[in-house]
Design an enzyme around this catalytic site. Structure first.
Site, PDB file in Angstrom:
ATOM      1  N   GLU A  13      17.345  25.668  -8.888  1.00  0.00           N
ATOM      2  CA  GLU A  13      17.218  24.784  -7.731  1.00  0.00           C
ATOM      3  C   GLU A  13      16.719  25.547  -6.498  1.00  0.00           C
ATOM      4  O   GLU A  13      16.936  25.127  -5.368  1.00  0.00           O
ATOM      5  CB  GLU A  13      18.554  24.109  -7.440  1.00  0.00           C
ATOM      6  CG  GLU A  13      19.022  23.191  -8.552  1.00  0.00           C
ATOM      7  CD  GLU A  13      20.354  22.539  -8.245  1.00  0.00           C
ATOM      8  OE1 GLU A  13      20.373  21.594  -7.427  1.00  0.00           O
ATOM      9  OE2 GLU A  13      21.370  22.968  -8.807  1.00  0.00           O
ATOM     10  N   SER A 147      20.999  18.625  -9.756  1.00  0.00           N
ATOM     11  CA  SER A 147      19.674  18.011  -9.554  1.00  0.00           C
ATOM     12  C   SER A 147      19.087  17.420 -10.826  1.00  0.00           C
ATOM     13  O   SER A 147      17.866  17.380 -10.992  1.00  0.00           O
ATOM     14  CB  SER A 147      18.696  19.032  -8.949  1.00  0.00           C
ATOM     15  OG  SER A 147      19.149  19.437  -7.684  1.00  0.00           O
ATOM     16  N   TYR A 217      13.846  14.559  -4.660  1.00  0.00           N
ATOM     17  CA  TYR A 217      13.280  15.502  -3.705  1.00  0.00           C
ATOM     18  C   TYR A 217      11.841  15.230  -3.278  1.00  0.00           C
ATOM     19  O   TYR A 217      11.395  15.765  -2.276  1.00  0.00           O
ATOM     20  CB  TYR A 217      13.399  16.924  -4.260  1.00  0.00           C
ATOM     21  CG  TYR A 217      14.830  17.302  -4.531  1.00  0.00           C
ATOM     22  CD1 TYR A 217      15.761  17.340  -3.495  1.00  0.00           C
ATOM     23  CD2 TYR A 217      15.268  17.589  -5.821  1.00  0.00           C
ATOM     24  CE1 TYR A 217      17.084  17.665  -3.730  1.00  0.00           C
ATOM     25  CE2 TYR A 217      16.590  17.917  -6.066  1.00  0.00           C
ATOM     26  CZ  TYR A 217      17.495  17.951  -5.018  1.00  0.00           C
ATOM     27  OH  TYR A 217      18.802  18.270  -5.263  1.00  0.00           O
ATOM     28  N   ARG A 256      29.629  15.750  -0.913  1.00  0.00           N
ATOM     29  CA  ARG A 256      29.026  14.443  -1.183  1.00  0.00           C
ATOM     30  C   ARG A 256      29.426  14.028  -2.590  1.00  0.00           C
ATOM     31  O   ARG A 256      29.312  14.810  -3.533  1.00  0.00           O
ATOM     32  CB  ARG A 256      27.501  14.518  -1.065  1.00  0.00           C
ATOM     33  CG  ARG A 256      26.847  13.147  -0.839  1.00  0.00           C
ATOM     34  CD  ARG A 256      25.354  13.176  -1.057  1.00  0.00           C
ATOM     35  NE  ARG A 256      25.048  13.268  -2.485  1.00  0.00           N
ATOM     36  CZ  ARG A 256      24.227  14.171  -3.009  1.00  0.00           C
ATOM     37  NH1 ARG A 256      23.643  15.077  -2.256  1.00  0.00           N
ATOM     38  NH2 ARG A 256      24.010  14.182  -4.314  1.00  0.00           N
ATOM     39  N   ASP A 258      29.069  11.358  -5.771  1.00  0.00           N
ATOM     40  CA  ASP A 258      28.111  10.422  -6.367  1.00  0.00           C
ATOM     41  C   ASP A 258      28.800   9.467  -7.341  1.00  0.00           C
ATOM     42  O   ASP A 258      29.677   9.887  -8.121  1.00  0.00           O
ATOM     43  CB  ASP A 258      27.018  11.195  -7.113  1.00  0.00           C
ATOM     44  CG  ASP A 258      26.203  12.082  -6.181  1.00  0.00           C
ATOM     45  OD1 ASP A 258      26.202  11.829  -4.965  1.00  0.00           O
ATOM     46  OD2 ASP A 258      25.566  13.034  -6.680  1.00  0.00           O
ATOM     47  N   GLU A 271      29.979  12.938  -9.929  1.00  0.00           N
ATOM     48  CA  GLU A 271      30.282  14.326  -9.584  1.00  0.00           C
ATOM     49  C   GLU A 271      30.517  14.460  -8.089  1.00  0.00           C
ATOM     50  O   GLU A 271      30.188  13.568  -7.305  1.00  0.00           O
ATOM     51  CB  GLU A 271      29.144  15.260 -10.002  1.00  0.00           C
ATOM     52  CG  GLU A 271      27.823  14.981  -9.305  1.00  0.00           C
ATOM     53  CD  GLU A 271      26.722  15.926  -9.757  1.00  0.00           C
ATOM     54  OE1 GLU A 271      27.032  17.011 -10.275  1.00  0.00           O
ATOM     55  OE2 GLU A 271      25.541  15.574  -9.572  1.00  0.00           O
ATOM     56  N   ASN A 273      29.483  17.094  -5.039  1.00  0.00           N
ATOM     57  CA  ASN A 273      28.576  18.174  -4.645  1.00  0.00           C
ATOM     58  C   ASN A 273      29.193  18.916  -3.463  1.00  0.00           C
ATOM     59  O   ASN A 273      29.291  18.354  -2.360  1.00  0.00           O
ATOM     60  CB  ASN A 273      27.214  17.600  -4.236  1.00  0.00           C
ATOM     61  CG  ASN A 273      26.568  16.809  -5.350  1.00  0.00           C
ATOM     62  OD1 ASN A 273      25.895  17.367  -6.191  1.00  0.00           O
ATOM     63  ND2 ASN A 273      26.790  15.499  -5.361  1.00  0.00           N
ATOM     64  N   GLY A 277      22.416  18.761  -0.740  1.00  0.00           N
ATOM     65  CA  GLY A 277      21.129  19.080  -0.144  1.00  0.00           C
ATOM     66  C   GLY A 277      21.061  18.723   1.332  1.00  0.00           C
ATOM     67  O   GLY A 277      21.636  17.719   1.766  1.00  0.00           O
TER      68      GLY A 277
END
Length: 311
Positions: A13, A147, A217, A256, A258, A271, A273, A277
């Protein structure tokens, strides 16, 4: 303050991390901090130790392995250098999807049915077990990767062998998980222990069939709807699950979380994070903007929360 930003790194990543780091560096410079930008390479630790001398605080802008998994956090703990974000254990737990799912289930946060397989198990044995316990479509993915790298949505049995092979190129353990059809949602969590808050729920509408790497992205790869168009009761339920997931892993300062909202309007956690990002197309800054926090103000708030935690 003298603030170091670790970004880039050597994980798969790296490109995303470079963009995250640049955003952090620009914001810190606007705040008039003395910024030390470090393209992190774990093979050059001697140089890193010299660079980190006299640093007041570290922002970790790394993603993936050797950055998001607790290894860098452990190094900074040994050096007694304050850093923004979650510590060793919570970073490692969040990165390990199998263990994280076990923690979520213990706290009654809904998870998808899944099995984990180790690379020492024969391919035939894994395929046989999957065929007995799963129906298509299902997801095959590495246990520790971000990602959507190495992830395949298996829609026909002919894809299974290649999907397993791909996932094992990223990790020694892989997860096979029921594919949950529904809406992609994410919740930013912010605050120190006992005072965390969930920011507005965001719905992600990918331009492609699945929310893959490009959707995440690429400019225009997905649309972010803030706040998500769901009723107040469901919004509160998802926000509460997000905060509970953050707390149950022991996350700190920000994360964050999800989810997939299935067709029965049940939120299924995917998950957490711990280093989401922070690129121009990232979700966390969008959530902050929804509560009138600019990118620069968000970065300063991270600093304030971190100093409060360490003092």
């Amino acid at each position: 303050m003298k603030v170091a930003v670790l970004y880039g790194g050597t994980s798969k990543e790296r490109e995303v991390s470079l963009s995250t780091g640049k955003g952090m560096i620009k914001a810190l410079e606007e705040l008039n901090h003395d910024v030390l930008a470090i393209d992190f390479n774990p093979s050059q630790l001697d140089a890193l130790l010299t660079q980190l001398k006299d640093v007041d605080l570290v922002f970790i802008g790394l993603h993936g392995k050797q950055g998001e998994d607790g290894t860098v956090q452990g190094l900074l703990d040994l050096l007694d250098i304050p850093y923004v974000g979650s510590g060793v254990l919570s970073s490692s737990l969040a990165m390990d999807k199998t263990r994280a799912k076990q923690v979520f289930a213990m706290h009654n946060i809904p998870v998808a049915k899944s099995e984990t397989y180790h690379f020492k198990e024969t391919r035939f044995k894994v395929i046989d077990h999957v065929k007995k316990h799963f129906d298509t479509p299902f997801v095959v993915k590495p246990n520790q990767e971000g990602s959507t790298l190495g992830l395949t949505v298996v829609e026909s049995w002919e894809q299974l062998n290649d999907a397993i092979q791909l996932a094992f190129t990223h990790d020694s353990d892989i997860i096979v998980e029921t594919y949950v059809q529904g809406r992609e949602l994410t919740v930013a969590v912010l605050g120190n222990y006992g005072d965390e808050q969930s920011l507005p729920v965001i719905e992600i509408v990918p331009k492609s069939k699945y929310y893959d790497y490009e959707s995440k992205y690429a400019e225009g790869g997905s649309e972010h709807i803030v706040p998500a168009e769901i009723d107040e009761e469901l919004t509160m339920e998802i926000q509460n699950y997000a905060k509970l997931a953050h707390q149950s892993l022991g996350c700190e300062t920000y994360s964050r979380v999800d989810f997939i909202l299935n067709e029965q309007l049940e939120p299924i956690i995917l998950e957490v994070n711990t280093l989401p990002g922070m690129t121009p197309t990232s979700l966390y800054p969008d959530a902050a903007a929804a509560v009138d926090l600019s990118y620069v103000e968000m970065i300063q708030l991270f600093i304030d929360l971190t100093l409060e935690k360490y003092n």
